[in-house]
Design a protein around this motif. Structure first.
Motif, short mmCIF file in Angstrom:
data_model
loop_
_atom_site.label_atom_id
_atom_site.label_comp_id
_atom_site.label_asym_id
_atom_site.label_seq_id
_atom_site.Cartn_x
_atom_site.Cartn_y
_atom_site.Cartn_z
N ARG A 110 0.84 -1.21 0.00
CA ARG A 110 0.00 0.00 0.00
C ARG A 110 0.87 1.25 0.00
O ARG A 110 0.57 2.23 -0.70
CB ARG A 110 -0.93 0.00 1.22
CG ARG A 110 -2.16 -0.87 1.05
CD ARG A 110 -3.20 -0.57 2.12
NE ARG A 110 -2.71 -0.87 3.46
CZ ARG A 110 -2.77 -2.07 4.03
NH1 ARG A 110 -3.32 -3.08 3.39
NH2 ARG A 110 -2.31 -2.27 5.26
N LYS A 260 -4.30 -5.62 -4.94
CA LYS A 260 -5.34 -4.83 -4.26
C LYS A 260 -4.70 -3.80 -3.32
O LYS A 260 -5.14 -2.65 -3.26
CB LYS A 260 -6.28 -5.75 -3.50
CG LYS A 260 -7.42 -5.03 -2.79
CD LYS A 260 -8.32 -6.02 -2.07
CE LYS A 260 -9.43 -5.31 -1.30
NZ LYS A 260 -10.31 -6.29 -0.59
N ALA A 261 -3.68 -4.23 -2.59
CA ALA A 261 -3.00 -3.30 -1.68
C ALA A 261 -2.34 -2.16 -2.45
O ALA A 261 -2.42 -0.99 -2.04
CB ALA A 261 -1.96 -4.06 -0.86
N THR A 264 -5.17 0.11 -3.80
CA THR A 264 -5.81 0.85 -2.71
C THR A 264 -4.92 1.98 -2.24
O THR A 264 -5.39 3.10 -1.99
CB THR A 264 -6.14 -0.11 -1.54
OG1 THR A 264 -7.02 -1.14 -2.01
CG2 THR A 264 -6.79 0.63 -0.39
N ARG A 267 -4.95 4.80 -4.86
CA ARG A 267 -6.18 5.58 -4.85
C ARG A 267 -6.24 6.56 -3.69
O ARG A 267 -7.06 7.49 -3.71
CB ARG A 267 -7.39 4.63 -4.80
CG ARG A 267 -7.61 3.87 -6.11
CD ARG A 267 -8.72 2.82 -6.01
NE ARG A 267 -9.89 3.36 -5.36
CZ ARG A 267 -10.33 2.99 -4.14
NH1 ARG A 267 -9.66 2.05 -3.45
NH2 ARG A 267 -11.39 3.54 -3.63
N GLN A 268 -5.40 6.38 -2.68
CA GLN A 268 -5.34 7.38 -1.60
C GLN A 268 -4.74 8.69 -2.09
O GLN A 268 -4.97 9.75 -1.50
CB GLN A 268 -4.51 6.84 -0.44
CG GLN A 268 -5.15 5.68 0.31
CD GLN A 268 -4.26 5.17 1.43
OE1 GLN A 268 -3.46 5.91 2.00
NE2 GLN A 268 -4.39 3.90 1.76
N TYR A 327 -12.79 -5.73 -8.68
CA TYR A 327 -12.31 -4.61 -7.86
C TYR A 327 -12.66 -3.28 -8.53
O TYR A 327 -13.11 -2.34 -7.86
CB TYR A 327 -10.79 -4.73 -7.67
CG TYR A 327 -10.17 -3.64 -6.83
CD1 TYR A 327 -10.07 -3.77 -5.45
CD2 TYR A 327 -9.69 -2.48 -7.43
CE1 TYR A 327 -9.51 -2.77 -4.67
CE2 TYR A 327 -9.12 -1.47 -6.65
CZ TYR A 327 -9.03 -1.62 -5.28
OH TYR A 327 -8.47 -0.61 -4.53
N HIS A 331 -14.47 0.31 -7.21
CA HIS A 331 -13.42 1.24 -6.80
C HIS A 331 -12.96 2.13 -7.97
O HIS A 331 -11.77 2.37 -8.15
CB HIS A 331 -12.21 0.48 -6.24
CG HIS A 331 -12.52 -0.30 -5.00
ND1 HIS A 331 -12.97 -1.61 -5.03
CD2 HIS A 331 -12.45 0.04 -3.69
CE1 HIS A 331 -13.15 -2.04 -3.80
NE2 HIS A 331 -12.86 -1.06 -2.96
#
Length: 333
Positions: A110, A260-261, A264, A267-268, A327, A331
């Motif tokens: 992430r 996914k990590a 995610t 996307r932050q 996903y 998202h």
């Protein structure tokens, strides 16, 4: 290259090395007599492209992004590059102490996604001022060239052109499957929205690292740093995300939790549209690993064992892309 030649190149930056250690081909760790540690790296670029890389990276760093790049305010950072006696260009950057992130740690993945997203956002202003080295429109030609190379390898196997009978047999048997994946990638490109995105590179493009993965990030108490910018160019953000996902997942059985990590985290810092996810899928679907093995790439020698591993990897991507689509459905911006 001999240690004496490396010392000569380092001297051009105004430092006196106390020791030099080769890290890998073209990359050296240099410790000065004052105890300061540097990275001396060969950059196979023209002076003009190195100047562009320098301008955009300095612009990005002003936004607070952590990079392993020169600081022109320091004596050793005033010189952009030095040349070897044979004309090879080298850059000197600070040595970032820390560790490479592990795909086994989702929190570290992430963090890599966040760092990449911030890099893309910070680079938007830099490339608008210094727009160059744009590859947003090159995807179809790159995929065609790679597919032709794969077709040639399959044809070679049909002629028993590889040195080992087992390899010829394997490629004759499974070559059609590899080519099918290549055709699927081209079909995904046609349906992805790419052909509208590529016509607006100043709006859609980002400053693209070009070869992201665990080995090009360093983590320490200060945060996550990006390294190694010889592949820097302007491209769509999906290409950088594909590279980070590919290099993080291919050795871990295509565990979607890793991707996914990364997504995610990204996307932050930056948004992703449904088209972005489709574009990531284009590159993931192309049988890149099989192509690398068939080309006897340095890290993947051409052996029957590696061919089995590569094809197994391509097959896992089918399910991986289904999870990516799921996903994306929940998202997307």
């Amino acid at each position: 290259m001999s240690e004496q030649l490396i010392l000569t190149i380092a001297n051009q930056f105004g430092i006196k090395p106390a020791s030099v250690k080769k890290i890998r081909k073209g990359v050296y760790r240099v410790i000065s007599t004052g105890g300061v540690v540097y990275s001396l790296k060969r950059m196979p670029k023209s002076p003009a492209q190195l100047r562009w890389i320098d301008r955009v990276l300095r612009g990005v760093r002003k936004k607070g992004i952590r990079l392993a790049w020169r600081n022109p305010q320091t004596p050793e950072g005033r010189k952009l590059y030095a040349a070897s006696p044979r004309g090879g260009l080298y850059v000197l950057t600070p040595w970032i102490a820390g560790r490479m992130p592990s795909p086994r740690s989702l929190s570290e993945m992430r963090a890599c996604g966040v760092a990449l997203g911030r890099f893309h956002r910070a680079g938007s202003g830099a490339i608008k001022r210094h727009f160059a080295y744009n590859q947003t429109g090159a995807w179809p030609s790159i995929l065609r060239a790679r597919q032709r190379d794969l077709q040639n390898k399959v044809a070679k196997a049909k002629r028993n052109g590889f040195a080992r009978t087992a390899i010829n047999r394997f490629v004759r048997l499974h070559g059609p499957e590899m080519l099918r994946y290549a055709n699927q990638a081209k079909a995904l490109l046609r349906s992805s929205g790419y052909f509208s995105h590529r016509h607006r590179p100043r709006k859609r493009g980002v400053l693209c690292h070009g070869d992201g993965g665990p080995s090009n990030f360093v983590m320490n108490a200060s945060g996550t740093y990006l390294l190694d910018f010889e592949t820097l160019h302007v491209d769509l953000p999906a290409y950088d995300l594909y590279r980070v996902i590919y290099n993080s997942c291919k050795d871990h059985r295509w565990n979607f939790k890793i991707a996914k990590a990364i997504l995610t985290g990204y996307r932050q810092a930056s948004k992703l549209s449904k088209t972005d996810y489709k574009l990531i899928g284009v590159w993931l679907r192309f049988p890149r690993t099989s192509c690398l093995v068939l080309s006897s790439y340095e890290r993947f020698p051409l052996t029957e064992k590696n061919l089995h591993w590569a094809l197994s990897s391509e097959r896992k991507i089918t399910r991986f892309l289904q999870k990516l689509k799921q996903y994306a459905a929940t998202h997307s911006s």
